[in-house]
Design an enzyme around this catalytic site. Structure first.
Site, PDB file in Angstrom:
ATOM      1  N   ASN A   1     -32.824 -20.901 -46.166  1.00  9.07           N
ATOM      2  CA  ASN A   1     -33.708 -19.799 -45.770  1.00  9.07           C
ATOM      3  C   ASN A   1     -34.637 -20.304 -44.675  1.00  9.07           C
ATOM      4  O   ASN A   1     -35.214 -21.387 -44.817  1.00  9.07           O
ATOM      5  CB  ASN A   1     -34.603 -19.353 -46.932  1.00  9.07           C
ATOM      6  CG  ASN A   1     -33.850 -18.596 -48.000  1.00  9.07           C
ATOM      7  OD1 ASN A   1     -32.629 -18.427 -47.923  1.00  9.07           O
ATOM      8  ND2 ASN A   1     -34.572 -18.139 -49.014  1.00  9.07           N
TER       9      ASN A   1
ATOM     10  N   GLU B   1     -35.627 -20.800 -53.270  1.00  4.68           N
ATOM     11  CA  GLU B   1     -36.841 -21.414 -52.736  1.00  4.68           C
ATOM     12  C   GLU B   1     -37.763 -22.071 -53.755  1.00  4.68           C
ATOM     13  O   GLU B   1     -38.917 -21.651 -53.905  1.00  4.68           O
ATOM     14  CB  GLU B   1     -37.655 -20.372 -51.952  1.00  4.68           C
ATOM     15  CG  GLU B   1     -36.929 -19.768 -50.789  1.00  4.68           C
ATOM     16  CD  GLU B   1     -37.858 -18.987 -49.852  1.00  4.68           C
ATOM     17  OE1 GLU B   1     -39.035 -18.776 -50.202  1.00  4.68           O
ATOM     18  OE2 GLU B   1     -37.402 -18.600 -48.771  1.00  4.68           O
TER      19      GLU B   1
ATOM     20  N   TYR C   1     -37.508 -18.981 -41.351  1.00  8.20           N
ATOM     21  CA  TYR C   1     -38.184 -17.882 -40.663  1.00  8.20           C
ATOM     22  C   TYR C   1     -38.895 -18.314 -39.391  1.00  8.20           C
ATOM     23  O   TYR C   1     -38.741 -17.718 -38.348  1.00  8.20           O
ATOM     24  CB  TYR C   1     -39.213 -17.248 -41.604  1.00  8.20           C
ATOM     25  CG  TYR C   1     -38.587 -16.445 -42.725  1.00  8.20           C
ATOM     26  CD1 TYR C   1     -38.384 -15.083 -42.588  1.00  8.20           C
ATOM     27  CD2 TYR C   1     -38.180 -17.049 -43.907  1.00  8.20           C
ATOM     28  CE1 TYR C   1     -37.805 -14.337 -43.597  1.00  8.20           C
ATOM     29  CE2 TYR C   1     -37.604 -16.297 -44.935  1.00  8.20           C
ATOM     30  CZ  TYR C   1     -37.417 -14.951 -44.769  1.00  8.20           C
ATOM     31  OH  TYR C   1     -36.835 -14.212 -45.761  1.00  8.20           O
TER      32      TYR C   1
ATOM     33  N   HIS D   1     -34.952 -15.477 -58.738  1.00  5.88           N
ATOM     34  CA  HIS D   1     -35.792 -15.247 -57.556  1.00  5.88           C
ATOM     35  C   HIS D   1     -37.208 -14.928 -58.065  1.00  5.88           C
ATOM     36  O   HIS D   1     -37.721 -13.838 -57.882  1.00  5.88           O
ATOM     37  CB  HIS D   1     -35.209 -14.119 -56.686  1.00  5.88           C
ATOM     38  CG  HIS D   1     -35.692 -14.122 -55.259  1.00  5.88           C
ATOM     39  ND1 HIS D   1     -34.852 -14.119 -54.178  1.00  5.88           N
ATOM     40  CD2 HIS D   1     -36.940 -14.118 -54.738  1.00  5.88           C
ATOM     41  CE1 HIS D   1     -35.551 -14.099 -53.056  1.00  5.88           C
ATOM     42  NE2 HIS D   1     -36.830 -14.093 -53.367  1.00  5.88           N
TER      43      HIS D   1
ATOM     44  N   GLU E   1     -31.347 -16.519 -45.942  1.00  3.44           N
ATOM     45  CA  GLU E   1     -32.423 -15.621 -45.505  1.00  3.44           C
ATOM     46  C   GLU E   1     -32.864 -15.985 -44.102  1.00  3.44           C
ATOM     47  O   GLU E   1     -33.033 -17.167 -43.782  1.00  3.44           O
ATOM     48  CB  GLU E   1     -33.664 -15.733 -46.408  1.00  3.44           C
ATOM     49  CG  GLU E   1     -33.632 -14.874 -47.635  1.00  3.44           C
ATOM     50  CD  GLU E   1     -34.885 -15.022 -48.496  1.00  3.44           C
ATOM     51  OE1 GLU E   1     -35.997 -15.180 -47.928  1.00  3.44           O
ATOM     52  OE2 GLU E   1     -34.755 -14.989 -49.725  1.00  3.44           O
TER      53      GLU E   1
ATOM     54  N   ARG F   1     -26.435 -10.116 -50.819  1.00  2.00           N
ATOM     55  CA  ARG F   1     -27.134 -11.096 -51.644  1.00  2.00           C
ATOM     56  C   ARG F   1     -28.224 -10.394 -52.449  1.00  2.00           C
ATOM     57  O   ARG F   1     -29.056  -9.690 -51.884  1.00  2.00           O
ATOM     58  CB  ARG F   1     -27.751 -12.186 -50.763  1.00  2.00           C
ATOM     59  CG  ARG F   1     -28.598 -13.188 -51.514  1.00  2.00           C
ATOM     60  CD  ARG F   1     -29.104 -14.300 -50.587  1.00  2.00           C
ATOM     61  NE  ARG F   1     -29.855 -15.293 -51.336  1.00  2.00           N
ATOM     62  CZ  ARG F   1     -31.177 -15.443 -51.270  1.00  2.00           C
ATOM     63  NH1 ARG F   1     -31.905 -14.686 -50.483  1.00  2.00           N
ATOM     64  NH2 ARG F   1     -31.781 -16.364 -51.992  1.00  2.00           N
TER      65      ARG F   1
HETATM   66  C1  GBH Z   1     -38.988 -15.688 -48.509  1.00  2.00           C
HETATM   67  O1  GBH Z   1     -39.950 -16.721 -48.514  1.00  2.00           O
HETATM   68  C2  GBH Z   1     -38.716 -15.144 -49.887  1.00  2.00           C
HETATM   69  O2  GBH Z   1     -37.565 -15.738 -50.438  1.00  2.00           O
HETATM   70  C3  GBH Z   1     -38.565 -13.641 -49.923  1.00  2.00           C
HETATM   71  O3  GBH Z   1     -38.597 -13.194 -51.243  1.00  2.00           O
HETATM   72  C4  GBH Z   1     -39.639 -13.003 -49.080  1.00  2.00           C
HETATM   73  O4  GBH Z   1     -39.624 -11.601 -49.154  1.00  2.00           O
HETATM   74  C5  GBH Z   1     -39.409 -13.434 -47.646  1.00  2.00           C
HETATM   75  O5  GBH Z   1     -39.385 -14.822 -47.541  1.00  2.00           O
HETATM   76  C6  GBH Z   1     -40.467 -12.952 -46.669  1.00  2.00           C
HETATM   77  O6  GBH Z   1     -41.686 -13.556 -46.881  1.00  2.00           O
HETATM   78  O7  GBH Z   1     -49.139 -17.106 -47.226  1.00  2.00           O
HETATM   79  O8  GBH Z   1     -49.734 -18.598 -45.454  1.00  2.00           O
HETATM   80  O9  GBH Z   1     -49.552 -19.423 -47.693  1.00  2.00           O
HETATM   81  C7  GBH Z   1     -40.193 -17.308 -47.244  1.00  2.00           C
HETATM   82  C8  GBH Z   1     -40.942 -18.621 -47.338  1.00  2.00           C
HETATM   83  C9  GBH Z   1     -42.992 -19.616 -48.001  1.00  2.00           C
HETATM   84  C10 GBH Z   1     -42.999 -17.909 -46.376  1.00  2.00           C
HETATM   85  C11 GBH Z   1     -44.454 -19.355 -48.279  1.00  2.00           C
HETATM   86  C12 GBH Z   1     -44.450 -17.629 -46.622  1.00  2.00           C
HETATM   87  C13 GBH Z   1     -46.511 -18.476 -47.440  1.00  2.00           C
HETATM   88  C14 GBH Z   1     -47.403 -18.863 -46.348  1.00  2.00           C
HETATM   89  N1  GBH Z   1     -42.342 -18.396 -47.563  1.00  2.00           N
HETATM   90  N2  GBH Z   1     -45.118 -18.811 -47.106  1.00  2.00           N
HETATM   91  S1  GBH Z   1     -49.093 -18.484 -46.724  1.00  2.00           S
END
Ligand code: GBH
Length: 546
Positions: free
Chosen positions: A389, A256, A391, A216, A453, A169
């Site tokens: 996606n 996203e 996490y 992106h 993701e 991807r």
């Molecule tokens: C993804 O976002 C992205 O698609 C990717 O590009 C990135 O490298 C990867 O995750 C890892 O971060 O800073 O406390 O305000 C994941 C979703 C949403 C997670 C926003 C972090 C910020 C929280 N993201 N969030 S804060």
């Protein structure tokens, strides 16, 4: 870097990462290999309760060695959890649930995060060049060089193949292939096009399926998601991509939208760095219009049997802070509707969720009837898939017993919800991916779900040895995948999983301090080293015979 044969040789001991090896990730004591083998033997001989006891004992005895690590208090907590389940059983489960050879196994990158070459061969600036050059990312860092992937992509794709993935991807840099002049006219850029043509050709030679993201986050510098004109620009760009790169079957429009609209227009932490209370909804509205129009164009002009197009949505499924409190339980639903439903309801149901309309009133833009119909076409099962996606996990609670006013947190009674990788947002909560998949499947019934993701950073320590011996990441992938396996066994149509990320890269506002890769990158000399997690995937995929 090791040759594929060396990796192959080594993977004999890698497919089976034990609780102890995970623990070693935190303690970094020498003699990992030997102890891991003996543990493996033991594991085969003794019953689960004994393993559990032993695990606890090991966890306790290593405490002194890791005192220096500020994360220890929580690491210990997380480990005691990890030790209560058998890693071998999880891997068996994964192998069983994913034995289907058509399952898409991949890893991912995005253009601005890896390519560098920001002003080479005719690329014009994006909002992220502008944002980082204004010093808005961590320590003034930027993506000018990033992983220098623009010049080194071939060795990186060799690694994708070597690790055993059948899917890759990546995203296309809009202003590299279709730059914009001062009058805001866009034009094809041969050199930029050739770069992606070479990548696609190489992937096809290696039998790896490309999964291509149109956007992106690297919007042309002169555009803004708040202006309606951006919709026409995006449709023109997408039409150009679908015409130019006909070798691509799997597309996604946006990565996203929640993140780039919220971070870019509400919190101001991502480009273009605006802060507001409601502008993110204007951004989201234009993104949804653009998505609907592009899928319509795709359907009318570009579709061939087997082609797919989807939207990639991020969300971390929450848990009720007090499961006994019905308001907190309702808050979970409200949070999911606000987080996922903001984008998924329009695509799968043709409009924003009632909850969002009620709580935002005039601040939520409205779709016309025509737009609603177009949106519904976007989820036509012939070509639609749901890109997911995810996490972390979170707690939510109802503020003043009002279930739609939700508050999130990561800690309860002095303990984190899961092992903290990034205190601000990334905690290891494997169960969330199962709940998340169930929720999406029940509410939208998408024809298929692709996990686009999932992954983690390093928990603070960025020393080379620690970073490369990333047992914490192996544990993360294994545990989340075991939950995805459960989802598959329940009949939820998960058809693929792409790990974030192929390589350590430019982590947006966090610059280079967060390493999400399964491949280590030295940003000084651009030398790559496969991490243990890459070898773990290689071992796993070999066993599944991808
Ligand atoms: C993804 O976002 C992205 O698609 C990717 O590009 C990135 O490298 C990867 O995750 C890892 O971060 O800073 O406390 O305000 C994941 C979703 C949403 C997670 C926003 C972090 C910020 C929280 N993201 N969030 S804060």
């Amino acid at each position: 870097m090791p040759s594929s044969r060396e990796l192959h040789h080594e993977d004999e001991s890698l497919g089976l990462c034990t609780a102890e090896s995970l623990e070693e990730g935190f303690t970094m004591t020498p003699g990992v290999e030997k102890r891991r083998w003996s543990w493996k033997l033991l594991g085969a001989l003794v019953a689960a309760p004994a393993v559990l006891l032993l695990g606890r004992h090991l966890g306790a005895s290593s405490k002194a060695e890791v005192k220096a690590d500020p994360l220890m208090a929580t690491a210990d907590w997380a480990l005691s959890r990890d030790l209560t389940t058998d890693d071998n059983q999880k891997e068996d489960l994964i192998r069983e649930a994913f034995s289907d050879p058509s399952f898409m196994w991949g890893c991912a990158t995005s253009a601005y995060q890896v390519e560098g070459a920001w002003n080479e061969d005719g690329r014009t600036p994006s909002i992220w060049d502008k944002f980082t050059h204004a010093g808005r990312a961590f320590k003034g860092s930027n993506g000018d060089q990033a992983c220098d992937y623009y010049h080194r992509w071939q060795e990186d794709l060799d690694r994708v193949a070597q690790y055993g993935f059948n899917t890759y991807r990546f995203s296309i840099s809009w202003t590299r292939v279709f730059p914009m002049d001062d009058q805001k006219n866009m034009y094809p850029n041969e050199k930029g096009i050739q770069f992606y043509k070479n990548i696609l050709h190489y992937l096809s030679k290696k039998g790896i399926r490309p999964l291509v993201t149109m956007f992106h986050w690297d919007l042309p510098e002169k555009l803004d998601w708040l202006d309606e004109e951006v919709v026409d620009y995006f449709v023109e760009y997408a039409d150009f991509l679908l015409t130019t790169f006909q070798e691509v079957d799997w597309w996604s429009t946006f990565n996203e939208p929640w993140t780039f609209c919220t971070m870019g227009y509400a919190l101001g932490l991502h480009a273009p760095g605006k802060q507001s209370k409601y502008l993110q909804y204007q951004c989201g509205h234009n993104v949804l219009r653009a998505h609907a129009r592009v899928v319509d164009l795709f359907r009318r002009r570009h579709f061939r049997m087997g082609m797919k197009i989807g939207l990639v949505l991020n969300y971390d499924f929450p848990f009720p802070k007090d499961p006994e409190n019905p308001h907190d339980v309702d808050a979970v639903q409200a949070d999911a509707v606000k987080g996922v439903g903001w984008f998924a309801d329009p695509v799968y149901k043709g409009d924003y969720p009632e909850l969002l309309k009620e709580s935002l009133g005039e601040h939520l833009p409205k779709f016309t009837e025509e737009e609603k119909n177009l949106l519904l076409q976007a989820s036509n099962p012939i070509y639609n898939y749901y890109g997911l996606n995810t996490y972390s996990g979170r707690y939510v609670e109802a503020v003043k017993n009002h279930s739609t006013w939700t508050k999130q947190s990561f800690w309860k009674d002095g303990e984190p919800i899961g092992f903290p990788f990034i205190h601000a947002w990334l905690y290891k909560v494997p169960q969330e991916i199962l709940l998340h998949l169930r929720w999406v499947n029940e509410r939208y019934g998408p024809p298929s779900i692709l996990i686009t993701e999932n992954g983690c950073s390093d928990p603070g320590n960025t020393e080379y040895e620690y970073t490369v011996n990333d047992w914490h990441r192996v544990g993360f992938f294994r545990d989340y995948l075991a939950k995805v396996a459960e989802a598959r066994m329940e009949g939820i149509p998960v058809i693929g999983y792409t790990a974030w990320a192929l390589i350590d890269n430019f982590e947006w506002a966090d610059g280079y301090q967060r390493r999400f890769g399964i491949t280590y990158n030295d940003f000084g000399n651009q030398k790559r080293t496969p991490k243990k997690s890459a070898e773990w995937f290689q071992g796993l995929l070999k066993r599944i015979q991808v």
